[in-house]
Design an enzyme around this catalytic site. Structure first.
Site, PDB file in Angstrom:
ATOM      1  N   ASP A   1      25.701  40.582  52.408  1.00  0.00           N
ATOM      2  CA  ASP A   1      25.627  39.553  51.371  1.00  0.00           C
ATOM      3  C   ASP A   1      24.222  39.415  50.780  1.00  0.00           C
ATOM      4  O   ASP A   1      23.239  39.292  51.503  1.00  0.00           O
ATOM      5  CB  ASP A   1      26.047  38.223  52.009  1.00  0.00           C
ATOM      6  CG  ASP A   1      26.400  37.153  50.996  1.00  0.00           C
ATOM      7  OD1 ASP A   1      25.551  36.861  50.140  1.00  0.00           O
ATOM      8  OD2 ASP A   1      27.515  36.613  51.063  1.00  0.00           O
TER       9      ASP A   1
ATOM     10  N   SER B   1      26.966  37.038  45.793  1.00  0.00           N
ATOM     11  CA  SER B   1      28.102  36.601  46.598  1.00  0.00           C
ATOM     12  C   SER B   1      29.222  36.030  45.720  1.00  0.00           C
ATOM     13  O   SER B   1      29.739  36.739  44.860  1.00  0.00           O
ATOM     14  CB  SER B   1      27.616  35.594  47.645  1.00  0.00           C
ATOM     15  OG  SER B   1      28.559  35.426  48.666  1.00  0.00           O
TER      16      SER B   1
END
Length: 291
Positions: free
Chosen positions: A183, A38
């Site tokens: 993610d 991320s």
């Protein structure tokens, strides 16, 4: 001194990671290999592409986070548009703008695809919801019938930072079908384990979470708090086991409590405060770190 580095996810809180990098670079540390999830994927990609800490600091000051969010235009009222975006598009924002921003910055350093980087110098984590598996990029792309060397680095970063319901998931199209990718923090927000089997030099991890013993206990009194605790446990338990057993002495902890991961409207003052937090904590870490 050459080291390997691992950077955690945390959305906008990841600005603090730049402060940690700044101190490490000032103290003479250079990264041979980097990994991240991320927000950590963004800074890892910049480091692997040759950006110095000062250059990253300047980028953070220059960028208007609000402009990285590609707004949708519709005749619908805003609240209704948001619900429609989440229901049909699976995300409030498309994510195209942030991907282009990353791609342009990487291209400025001569980097477009993974083949432009030194082999093995960058690894990123994403989550394949269709097949229920974690993806290590670029390593696992061959599983999808894709050539890792020809895969765009910016697209891989975008996959890793596709915060569920905030950014649209990436649809990874292959010969065998389409995988929905989000993610990497869903499955491994701090992949400190990535270099454990092929350790060649000291590994320093930088996480935006507190130490395990400093984590507040979760108070679960209703269904919303249960869901939040469930998601947090799924996200962190795998990595926490590795931290507690082997790696804690090599980890810089940067707990950020007063910023939401999706707050792209930070003031310059708040950005600088996050960078200073990263610098201060890293300086304290290095005073007692032995390798």
């Amino acid at each position: 001194m050459y080291i390997d580095g691992v950077f955690s996810g945390g959305g906008v809180k990841g600005i603090a990671l730049a402060g940690a990098y700044e101190v490490l670079e000032e103290k003479g540390f250079r990264f041979k290999r980097v990994a991240g999830t991320s927000a950590g994927a963004i800074i890892a990609a910049f480091i692997a592409s040759g950006y110095t800490s000062k250059e990253i600091h300047a980028l953070i000051e220059e960028v208007d986070g609000e402009k990285l969010l590609d707004q949708r235009y519709s005749f619908l009222p805003l609240k209704m548009l948001q619900w429609v975006s989440i229901y049909w598009r699976l995300g409030l924002y498309k994510g195209d703008t942030i991907e282009k921003w990353i791609a342009d910055l990487l291209r400025a350093k001569g980097i477009r695809v993974f083949g432009d980087l030194q082999k093995g110098s960058l690894r990123l984590i994403a989550s394949d919801l269709t097949n229920g598996t974690m993806i290590v990029l670029p390593d696992d792309l061959a599983r999808y019938g894709l050539n890792p060397d020809m895969f765009p680095v910016a697209r891989a970063v975008r996959m890793s930072c596709s915060i569920p319901y905030f950014f649209e998931p990436i649809k990874l199209k292959t010969d065998t079908g389409t995988a929905t990718v989000v993610d990497g923090g869903v499955l491994s927000n701090f992949p400190i384990w990535l270099f454990s089997k092929e350790r060649k030099r000291p590994v320093i991890g930088v996480t935006l979470a507190p130490r395990e013993r400093e984590r507040p206990k979760k108070n679960i009194r209703n269904a919303f708090e249960l869901f939040g605790a469930l998601f947090e446990t799924m996200k962190d338990a795998h990595d926490a086991r590795h931290i507690a057993s082997r790696y804690e002495q090599n980890i810089i902890f940067l707990p950020v409590d007063d910023v939401m991961a999706t707050d792209f409207h930070l003031t310059q003052q708040k950005k600088l405060a996050l960078i200073e937090l990263g610098k201060r904590r890293t300086e304290l870490f290095l005073k007692q770190w032995t390798y």
